[in-house]
Scaffold this active site. Sequence first.
Site, PDB file in Angstrom:
ATOM      1  N   GLY A 165       0.698  -1.181  -0.005  1.00 55.80           N
ATOM      2  CA  GLY A 165      -0.094   0.015   0.053  1.00 55.80           C
ATOM      3  C   GLY A 165       0.749   1.375   0.068  1.00 55.80           C
ATOM      4  O   GLY A 165       0.161   2.250  -0.180  1.00 55.80           O
ATOM      5  N   LEU A 166       2.171   1.037   0.087  1.00 56.76           N
ATOM      6  CA  LEU A 166       3.015   2.410   0.211  1.00 56.76           C
ATOM      7  C   LEU A 166       3.816   2.728  -1.172  1.00 56.76           C
ATOM      8  O   LEU A 166       4.656   3.433  -1.220  1.00 56.76           O
ATOM      9  CB  LEU A 166       3.809   2.273   1.494  1.00 56.76           C
ATOM     10  CG  LEU A 166       3.094   2.316   2.528  1.00 56.76           C
ATOM     11  CD1 LEU A 166       4.145   2.152   3.745  1.00 56.76           C
ATOM     12  CD2 LEU A 166       2.458   3.643   3.007  1.00 56.76           C
ATOM     13  N   SER A 167       3.479   1.837  -2.171  1.00 54.39           N
ATOM     14  CA  SER A 167       3.706   1.977  -3.639  1.00 54.39           C
ATOM     15  C   SER A 167       5.519   1.495  -3.419  1.00 54.39           C
ATOM     16  O   SER A 167       6.337   2.033  -4.101  1.00 54.39           O
ATOM     17  CB  SER A 167       4.086   3.451  -4.016  1.00 54.39           C
ATOM     18  OG  SER A 167       4.996   4.324  -3.292  1.00 54.39           O
ATOM     19  N   SER A 168       5.576   0.561  -2.617  1.00 55.07           N
ATOM     20  CA  SER A 168       7.015   0.099  -2.626  1.00 55.07           C
ATOM     21  C   SER A 168       7.364  -0.427  -4.253  1.00 55.07           C
ATOM     22  O   SER A 168       8.672  -0.592  -4.742  1.00 55.07           O
ATOM     23  CB  SER A 168       7.230  -1.256  -1.674  1.00 55.07           C
ATOM     24  OG  SER A 168       6.410  -2.157  -1.878  1.00 55.07           O
ATOM     25  N   SER A 169       6.544  -1.063  -4.809  1.00 56.99           N
ATOM     26  CA  SER A 169       6.826  -1.384  -6.174  1.00 56.99           C
ATOM     27  C   SER A 169       7.386  -0.392  -7.243  1.00 56.99           C
ATOM     28  O   SER A 169       8.563  -0.822  -7.902  1.00 56.99           O
ATOM     29  CB  SER A 169       5.508  -1.985  -7.027  1.00 56.99           C
ATOM     30  OG  SER A 169       5.077  -3.068  -6.367  1.00 56.99           O
ATOM     31  N   ALA A 170       6.717   0.844  -7.331  1.00 55.69           N
ATOM     32  CA  ALA A 170       7.081   1.952  -7.842  1.00 55.69           C
ATOM     33  C   ALA A 170       8.364   2.350  -7.325  1.00 55.69           C
ATOM     34  O   ALA A 170       9.303   2.817  -8.061  1.00 55.69           O
ATOM     35  CB  ALA A 170       5.924   3.198  -7.833  1.00 55.69           C
ATOM     36  N   ALA A 171       8.356   2.450  -5.946  1.00 61.40           N
ATOM     37  CA  ALA A 171       9.644   2.810  -5.401  1.00 61.40           C
ATOM     38  C   ALA A 171      11.125   1.958  -5.787  1.00 61.40           C
ATOM     39  O   ALA A 171      11.992   2.486  -6.062  1.00 61.40           O
ATOM     40  CB  ALA A 171       9.577   2.797  -3.860  1.00 61.40           C
TER      41      ALA A 171
ATOM     42  N   ASP B 172       2.054   6.681  -8.294  1.00 59.87           N
ATOM     43  CA  ASP B 172       2.832   6.274  -7.246  1.00 59.87           C
ATOM     44  C   ASP B 172       4.210   6.934  -7.942  1.00 59.87           C
ATOM     45  O   ASP B 172       5.005   7.581  -7.211  1.00 59.87           O
ATOM     46  CB  ASP B 172       2.974   4.876  -7.216  1.00 59.87           C
ATOM     47  CG  ASP B 172       1.963   3.920  -6.808  1.00 59.87           C
ATOM     48  OD1 ASP B 172       0.771   4.778  -6.374  1.00 59.87           O
ATOM     49  OD2 ASP B 172       1.590   2.744  -6.762  1.00 59.87           O
TER      50      ASP B 172
HETATM   51  C1  GLA Z   1      -2.068   1.258  -6.420  1.00 63.41           C
HETATM   52  C2  GLA Z   1      -1.579   1.523  -7.812  1.00 63.41           C
HETATM   53  C3  GLA Z   1      -1.927   3.159  -8.058  1.00 63.41           C
HETATM   54  C4  GLA Z   1      -3.108   3.673  -7.549  1.00 63.41           C
HETATM   55  C5  GLA Z   1      -3.461   3.083  -6.119  1.00 63.41           C
HETATM   56  C6  GLA Z   1      -4.894   3.646  -5.867  1.00 63.41           C
HETATM   57  O1  GLA Z   1      -0.997   2.043  -5.473  1.00 63.41           O
HETATM   58  O2  GLA Z   1      -0.320   1.474  -7.863  1.00 63.41           O
HETATM   59  O3  GLA Z   1      -1.649   3.223  -9.536  1.00 63.41           O
HETATM   60  O4  GLA Z   1      -4.249   3.061  -8.420  1.00 63.41           O
HETATM   61  O5  GLA Z   1      -3.094   1.842  -5.956  1.00 63.41           O
HETATM   62  O6  GLA Z   1      -5.201   4.929  -5.675  1.00 63.41           O
END
Ligand code: GLA
Length: 429
Positions: A140-146, A188
């Site tokens: 939930g904290l965007s570790s994938s994009a990070a 993210d």
């Molecule tokens: C995940 C996804 C984002 C976004 C959020 C919900 O983090 O990677 O692109 O859709 O969920 O807002």
Amino acid sequence: MRRDAGPGTAGRGAAGGDAAARAGRGFVALYGLQRAGDLRYVFSPYRICPLGAHVDHQDGVVTGMAIDQGVVVAFAPRADGRVRGASADFPGEVAFDVRAVPPAVPGEWGAFLGGAALVLQDRVTYGVDLFVLGQLPIGGLSSSAAVAIGYLLALEHANTLQVTPEENALLVHRIENEYVGLHAGVLDQSMILFARRDRLLRLDCRSGAREYVAFGTPDAAARPPAIAIAYSGRSEALVGTGYNQRVAECRAAAARLLELAGHEIPPGGARLRDVPPDVYARYGPALPAPLGRRAAHYFGEQDRVEAGMDAWRAGDSVRFGHLVTESGRSSIEKYECGAPELVALYEALMATRGVYGARFSGAGFRGSCLALVDPEATTAVGQEVRARYLRAYPQYAATFGFFRCASGPPARLVIPERHSRGHLPREVP
Ligand code: GLA
């Protein structure tokens, strides 16, 4: 960051300012001290998104910030084009040549490293050895994009490539959508790459327009709410959850609304952003379930983003927090996401005095809730939320975590000043 209540995830070191040193030690343990003199670091923060949930993939408008916790990638360039990587959080080493990137294995942590090499493939000859670790529990904290940004910045530095944050944001989108198979939007990576400390960023995911807003007017000395992350104890992968299905439902809702209004479907397919609000007002009630609920979430959320920007600008924590809580409720009732643990955690936060507002952080299928908290009350809030949540889910006693964080700057490369043998920086600045 301060840990206010309860132990964190078993087996993870205490989160704190020594993350770079830990990543450096992990690197040296694997690749040897003789490479330590070449070590560089990327700090790639996690993001929060208080308002504008589940709308980025529909080209909607979102809000967010980067926080002072994130992912550290310790790396050293290699002239022979090999890429080797290991993680503090997952078992197994990943190894390949930048000219022959293997296909993604769904659910494997190394998929993002392969994806980063693939989207840069035409421009790189150097590889890297790297070691990655995350400071907070996954989900939930965007570790994938990070991590994707961490790998991109490492490979770009190793190959002396000049790549703008705008281009890196697009590269992450390609890694997620084309290589990993997650139909995510741009929320993210945009927050991780474009954030500014102590500013709420309003991002139009269609035009890319960004607006940075301070909390309150300068003369009123307003104090922003404290940022807390409450970790449920549940972490599991996003591909294979209902994420892609929800994206498809939103797009089906958009197509149906445009059809009902006699509008053309755009060549790339419809998104809810293509639907004018008056078309939604007129034809929304005709949408079949569950498409009607998905569209209701989108349009409600867009209104909350605008109201929230006003509240933030005015320095109104109570009003802003209320909108965040409404957003969380809409995610549960209209967008219908939220693992049972996250719903229970959200309810526990709502019932606790000192919480201005809360919602799931991210997609809601695992991980953490974001809470905006009275800065004077964070310790008490952490203890009370822990007690309430564990009454419903005692099995997470060892893994539940409540972390007080702060807003922070975007992803950045850190090159230690002295590249002497064995020199490791003590802290990422
Ligand atoms: C995940 C996804 C984002 C976004 C959020 C919900 O983090 O990677 O692109 O859709 O969920 O807002």
